[in-house]
Design a protein around this motif. Structure first.
Motif, PDB file in Angstrom:
ATOM      1  N   ALA A 103       0.830  -1.206   0.000  1.00  0.00           N
ATOM      2  CA  ALA A 103       0.000   0.000   0.000  1.00  0.00           C
ATOM      3  C   ALA A 103       0.862   1.253   0.000  1.00  0.00           C
ATOM      4  O   ALA A 103       0.572   2.214  -0.732  1.00  0.00           O
ATOM      5  CB  ALA A 103      -0.925   0.001   1.213  1.00  0.00           C
ATOM      6  N   THR A 104       1.913   1.248   0.799  1.00  0.00           N
ATOM      7  CA  THR A 104       2.813   2.397   0.849  1.00  0.00           C
ATOM      8  C   THR A 104       3.430   2.635  -0.519  1.00  0.00           C
ATOM      9  O   THR A 104       3.445   3.772  -1.018  1.00  0.00           O
ATOM     10  CB  THR A 104       3.902   2.185   1.912  1.00  0.00           C
ATOM     11  N   GLU A 105       3.904   1.559  -1.153  1.00  0.00           N
ATOM     12  CA  GLU A 105       4.495   1.686  -2.486  1.00  0.00           C
ATOM     13  C   GLU A 105       3.476   2.191  -3.502  1.00  0.00           C
ATOM     14  O   GLU A 105       3.789   3.024  -4.351  1.00  0.00           O
ATOM     15  CB  GLU A 105       5.071   0.336  -2.934  1.00  0.00           C
ATOM     16  N   ARG A 106       2.258   1.692  -3.402  1.00  0.00           N
ATOM     17  CA  ARG A 106       1.215   2.121  -4.347  1.00  0.00           C
ATOM     18  C   ARG A 106       0.897   3.601  -4.168  1.00  0.00           C
ATOM     19  O   ARG A 106       0.742   4.330  -5.149  1.00  0.00           O
ATOM     20  CB  ARG A 106      -0.033   1.272  -4.161  1.00  0.00           C
ATOM     21  N   LEU A 107       0.781   4.062  -2.939  1.00  0.00           N
ATOM     22  CA  LEU A 107       0.490   5.478  -2.702  1.00  0.00           C
ATOM     23  C   LEU A 107       1.633   6.365  -3.198  1.00  0.00           C
ATOM     24  O   LEU A 107       1.381   7.432  -3.778  1.00  0.00           O
ATOM     25  CB  LEU A 107       0.210   5.732  -1.215  1.00  0.00           C
ATOM     26  N   VAL A 108       2.866   5.942  -2.979  1.00  0.00           N
ATOM     27  CA  VAL A 108       4.016   6.712  -3.466  1.00  0.00           C
ATOM     28  C   VAL A 108       3.965   6.793  -4.985  1.00  0.00           C
ATOM     29  O   VAL A 108       4.137   7.865  -5.573  1.00  0.00           O
ATOM     30  CB  VAL A 108       5.348   6.088  -2.973  1.00  0.00           C
ATOM     31  N   ARG A 109       3.724   5.662  -5.629  1.00  0.00           N
ATOM     32  CA  ARG A 109       3.647   5.633  -7.106  1.00  0.00           C
ATOM     33  C   ARG A 109       2.485   6.483  -7.603  1.00  0.00           C
ATOM     34  O   ARG A 109       2.613   7.230  -8.565  1.00  0.00           O
ATOM     35  CB  ARG A 109       3.508   4.179  -7.570  1.00  0.00           C
ATOM     36  N   TRP A 110       1.329   6.356  -6.966  1.00  0.00           N
ATOM     37  CA  TRP A 110       0.131   7.116  -7.340  1.00  0.00           C
ATOM     38  C   TRP A 110       0.400   8.619  -7.270  1.00  0.00           C
ATOM     39  O   TRP A 110       0.077   9.349  -8.197  1.00  0.00           O
ATOM     40  CB  TRP A 110      -1.006   6.690  -6.404  1.00  0.00           C
ATOM     41  N   ARG A 111       1.015   9.053  -6.168  1.00  0.00           N
ATOM     42  CA  ARG A 111       1.312  10.485  -6.029  1.00  0.00           C
ATOM     43  C   ARG A 111       2.324  10.952  -7.069  1.00  0.00           C
ATOM     44  O   ARG A 111       2.206  12.049  -7.606  1.00  0.00           O
ATOM     45  CB  ARG A 111       1.832  10.779  -4.629  1.00  0.00           C
ATOM     46  N   SER A 112       3.321  10.148  -7.336  1.00  0.00           N
ATOM     47  CA  SER A 112       4.340  10.505  -8.305  1.00  0.00           C
ATOM     48  C   SER A 112       3.741  10.667  -9.705  1.00  0.00           C
ATOM     49  O   SER A 112       4.000  11.661 -10.396  1.00  0.00           O
ATOM     50  CB  SER A 112       5.430   9.435  -8.316  1.00  0.00           C
ATOM     51  N   ILE A 113       2.921   9.713 -10.103  1.00  0.00           N
ATOM     52  CA  ILE A 113       2.292   9.789 -11.422  1.00  0.00           C
ATOM     53  C   ILE A 113       1.329  10.963 -11.480  1.00  0.00           C
ATOM     54  O   ILE A 113       1.279  11.695 -12.482  1.00  0.00           O
ATOM     55  CB  ILE A 113       1.589   8.453 -11.761  1.00  0.00           C
ATOM     56  N   ARG A 114       0.569  11.172 -10.413  1.00  0.00           N
ATOM     57  CA  ARG A 114      -0.381  12.294 -10.372  1.00  0.00           C
ATOM     58  C   ARG A 114       0.351  13.620 -10.498  1.00  0.00           C
ATOM     59  O   ARG A 114      -0.058  14.493 -11.264  1.00  0.00           O
ATOM     60  CB  ARG A 114      -1.179  12.227  -9.064  1.00  0.00           C
ATOM     61  N   ARG A 115       1.458  13.778  -9.755  1.00  0.00           N
ATOM     62  CA  ARG A 115       2.260  15.016  -9.848  1.00  0.00           C
ATOM     63  C   ARG A 115       2.789  15.214 -11.259  1.00  0.00           C
ATOM     64  O   ARG A 115       2.789  16.320 -11.791  1.00  0.00           O
ATOM     65  CB  ARG A 115       3.435  14.966  -8.868  1.00  0.00           C
ATOM     66  N   GLU A 116       3.252  14.136 -11.865  1.00  0.00           N
ATOM     67  CA  GLU A 116       3.800  14.219 -13.220  1.00  0.00           C
ATOM     68  C   GLU A 116       2.719  14.607 -14.229  1.00  0.00           C
ATOM     69  O   GLU A 116       2.940  15.470 -15.080  1.00  0.00           O
ATOM     70  CB  GLU A 116       4.427  12.883 -13.613  1.00  0.00           C
ATOM     71  N   LEU A 117       1.553  13.975 -14.133  1.00  0.00           N
ATOM     72  CA  LEU A 117       0.461  14.299 -15.054  1.00  0.00           C
ATOM     73  C   LEU A 117       0.051  15.766 -14.935  1.00  0.00           C
ATOM     74  O   LEU A 117      -0.079  16.475 -15.942  1.00  0.00           O
ATOM     75  CB  LEU A 117      -0.752  13.407 -14.777  1.00  0.00           C
ATOM     76  N   VAL A 118      -0.154  16.227 -13.713  1.00  0.00           N
ATOM     77  CA  VAL A 118      -0.587  17.611 -13.509  1.00  0.00           C
ATOM     78  C   VAL A 118       0.551  18.565 -13.845  1.00  0.00           C
ATOM     79  O   VAL A 118       0.330  19.605 -14.489  1.00  0.00           O
ATOM     80  CB  VAL A 118      -1.108  17.827 -12.070  1.00  0.00           C
ATOM     81  N   GLY A 119       1.770  18.228 -13.457  1.00  0.00           N
ATOM     82  CA  GLY A 119       2.918  19.078 -13.766  1.00  0.00           C
ATOM     83  C   GLY A 119       3.110  19.249 -15.260  1.00  0.00           C
ATOM     84  O   GLY A 119       3.357  20.359 -15.742  1.00  0.00           O
ATOM     85  N   ASP A 120       2.995  18.152 -16.009  1.00  0.00           N
ATOM     86  CA  ASP A 120       3.130  18.230 -17.464  1.00  0.00           C
ATOM     87  C   ASP A 120       2.037  19.115 -18.071  1.00  0.00           C
ATOM     88  O   ASP A 120       2.303  19.901 -18.985  1.00  0.00           O
ATOM     89  CB  ASP A 120       3.082  16.840 -18.096  1.00  0.00           C
ATOM     90  N   ALA A 121       0.811  18.966 -17.564  1.00  0.00           N
ATOM     91  CA  ALA A 121      -0.285  19.794 -18.071  1.00  0.00           C
ATOM     92  C   ALA A 121      -0.049  21.266 -17.734  1.00  0.00           C
ATOM     93  O   ALA A 121      -0.276  22.149 -18.573  1.00  0.00           O
ATOM     94  CB  ALA A 121      -1.620  19.316 -17.499  1.00  0.00           C
TER      95      ALA A 121
END
Length: 154
Positions: A103-121
């Motif tokens: 779960a910890t790994e999934r949340l870290v990955r989820w936040r990283s991808i979310r930041r990248e998606l929003v940051g790129d936009a």
């Protein structure tokens, strides 16, 4: 602000936030490994991450959900391997909740991808629009505080 303009602003704001959440959820599903999690499941994982050892009743209160709904979410997340349930030493009838490493790994990955998606936009937007969004953040946090306060008021 007049009532009609406040209503229009509320409708526009809620439409934008709902659309943003929907697009992010759809984009994240395809990029985060593992079974898809519903919003309430992710919110429970985030609550347990913020407060390791929280009980089902405390999580239900914090998430403003019924206790039996949180119990169902807990059972689903335990089965999926994302939550650990331990008996509360102070009350053998209650449980304390903890995240698994998965779960910890999934949340870290989820936040990283979310930041990248929003940051790129954000990188594709004109600087003035990025500045306007940044300038609106304090007001959005204040609105969140007002809504939370109104919810807790007697």
């Amino acid at each position: 602000m007049t009532t009609s303009s406040a209503t229009l602003t509320a409708d526009a704001l809620l439409g934008a936030v709902t659309g943003l959440r929907r697009v992010l959820r759809r984009r994240l599903r395809g990029q985060v490994p593992g079974p898809p999690l519903r919003g309430a499941q992710v919110e429970l994982l985030q609550r347990v991450e913020a407060e390791p050892g929280i009980g089902v009743a405390g999580a239900a209160q914090s998430l403003h959900l019924a206790g039996n709904s949180v119990s169902t979410l807990v059972n689903q997340l335990v089965t999926a391997g994302y939550l650990l349930r331990e008996t509360d030493p102070a009350d053998r009838r209650a449980v304390r909740l903890f995240l698994t490493d998965a779960a910890t790994e999934r949340l870290v990955r989820w936040r990283s991808i979310r930041r990248e998606l929003v940051g790129d936009a954000l990188d594709r937007l004109p600087a003035a629009e990025v500045d306007a969004l940044a300038a609106a953040l304090p007001a959005l946090h204040h609105l969140l505080d007002e809504l939370a306060y109104a919810e807790e008021a007697p």
